[in-house]
Design an enzyme around this catalytic site. Structure first.
Site, PDB file in Angstrom:
ATOM      1  N   SER A  77      -0.197 -18.063  30.724  1.00  0.00           N
ATOM      2  CA  SER A  77      -0.567 -18.957  29.615  1.00  0.00           C
ATOM      3  C   SER A  77      -2.037 -19.337  29.699  1.00  0.00           C
ATOM      4  O   SER A  77      -2.599 -19.447  30.799  1.00  0.00           O
ATOM      5  CB  SER A  77       0.279 -20.225  29.708  1.00  0.00           C
ATOM      6  OG  SER A  77      -0.231 -21.211  28.839  1.00  0.00           O
ATOM      7  N   TYR A 102       3.769 -27.583  33.739  1.00  0.00           N
ATOM      8  CA  TYR A 102       3.968 -26.287  33.076  1.00  0.00           C
ATOM      9  C   TYR A 102       2.854 -25.314  33.470  1.00  0.00           C
ATOM     10  O   TYR A 102       3.110 -24.183  33.883  1.00  0.00           O
ATOM     11  CB  TYR A 102       3.982 -26.475  31.546  1.00  0.00           C
ATOM     12  CG  TYR A 102       3.861 -25.176  30.795  1.00  0.00           C
ATOM     13  CD1 TYR A 102       4.878 -24.232  30.831  1.00  0.00           C
ATOM     14  CD2 TYR A 102       2.706 -24.873  30.072  1.00  0.00           C
ATOM     15  CE1 TYR A 102       4.750 -23.016  30.159  1.00  0.00           C
ATOM     16  CE2 TYR A 102       2.576 -23.673  29.398  1.00  0.00           C
ATOM     17  CZ  TYR A 102       3.604 -22.746  29.448  1.00  0.00           C
ATOM     18  OH  TYR A 102       3.476 -21.558  28.793  1.00  0.00           O
TER      19      TYR A 102
END
Ligand SMILES: NC(=O)c1ccc[n+]([C@@H]2O[C@H](COP(=O)([O-])OP(=O)(O)OC[C@H]3O[C@@H](n4cnc5c(N)ncnc54)[C@H](O)[C@@H]3O)[C@@H](O)[C@H]2O)c1
Length: 274
Positions: A77, A102
């Site tokens: 990501s 995350y």
């Protein structure tokens, strides 16, 4: 994972189930996109991220190693860039200052995959996606949240008072990037692990993004300006030179052509209640 249409929701942490799937499908190559995604929910439910993104990821790595998978392509990501990087984010910048759990799990995935590449020769490629949108997108992300709210006449929350820039990337460009990376041979690197940014390379002001939604919806947004959210990043922008050089990655979808069909899809899919 390719080749399996409806995996059960906890498959990644169900080692027996995942093993049975690998034995049934016998994949030559694996594209691993399943994860607990999203920054904000990781503040509320950190354990879900550890289960799916760390335990689940090591389960995938182990099976790729033991079943002789030829190439593992997995989702990382843009959030791994966290506090350290300056736009445009290039793969050489440091990723050891994540702004959310995350992001930390995605950075950890890259380290874990590197280890399997280094120890066992597993050919692995991490793809750092930048704010992906399209029809059937995530309901917790701005493109669907804003489209649905504007269509239904509900207010939208605009964080950091609108002073945000995002490198919105259309799902079709991401799919092209995944397929390009998947076909890459291992190359001559000592450790067969690589990472690539997949982004649009064009950050868009949040206000501009909202204006495109308004135009497609045919009505004005009611904006509620809010402060910066914990864990969020003010600006993202991908340097895509590495992916372009390696497999000809060339994003083709500006928000002006990619976003209106999302708004129209929301109207068709959710109806008046959007
Ligand atoms: N959408 C984005 O902008 C974006 C940006 C960067 C990275 N990513 C990454 O791309 C990947 C796909 O994201 P998405 O936006 O399509 O998210 P998504 O939530 O739509 O899809 C993730 C899927 O993973 C499944 N999953 C989660 N935990 C699981 C488990 N324990 N067992 C089996 N399945 C499980 C979910 O059920 C879901 O279908 C994720 O790895 C995400 O972290 C997405």
């Amino acid at each position: 994972m390719s080749g399996h249409r409806h995996p059960p929701p906890d498959l990644l942490v169900d080692r027996d189930g995942l093993t049975a799937l690998f034995d049934e499908v016998r994949p030559d190559r694996v594209v691993h996109l399943a994860a607990q995604a999203g920054v904000r929910y990781s503040l509320q439910n950190p354990h879900a991220y550890v289960a799916s993104n760390l335990d689940g990821f090591v389960n995938v790595l182990e099976l790729c190693r033991h079943r002789g998978v030829g190439h593992l392509v997995y989702a990382s990501s843009s959030s791994v860039y966290g506090d350290s990087a300056t736009p445009p984010f290039s793969e050489d910048q440091r990723i050891d200052r994540p702004r959310s759990l995350y992001a930390a799990t995605k950075a950890a995935n890259e380290l874990m995959a590197y280890t399997y590449a280094q120890l066992y020769g597993l050919h692995a490629t991490g793809l750092r996606f930048f704010t992906v949108y399209g029809p059937w997108g995530r309901p917790d992300m701005a493109p669907l949240l804003f489209s649905r709210a504007v269509l239904a006449g509900r207010p939208i929350e605009v964080f950091n008072h609108g002073r945000m820039r995002r490198d919105f990337t259309h799902v079709s460009d991401i799919v092209a990037g995944i397929l390009g990376a998947l076909d890459l041979p291992a190359g001559g690197d000592a450790v067969p692990h690589r990472v690539f940014n997949l982004g649009n390379h064009t950050p868009v002001e949040l206000e501009r993004f909202i204006a495109v939604v308004e135009q497609a919806a045919g009505r004005a947004a009611q904006k509620l300006y809010r402060p910066m959210q914990p864990g969020d990043m003010v600006e993202t922008m991908a340097d895509t030179a590495r992916a372009r050089a390696a497999f000809g990655f060339e994003p083709r979808t500006p928000i002006e052509s990619g976003l209106p069909p999302v708004v129209h899809w929301c109207r068709d899919y959710f109806g008046d209640a959007a």
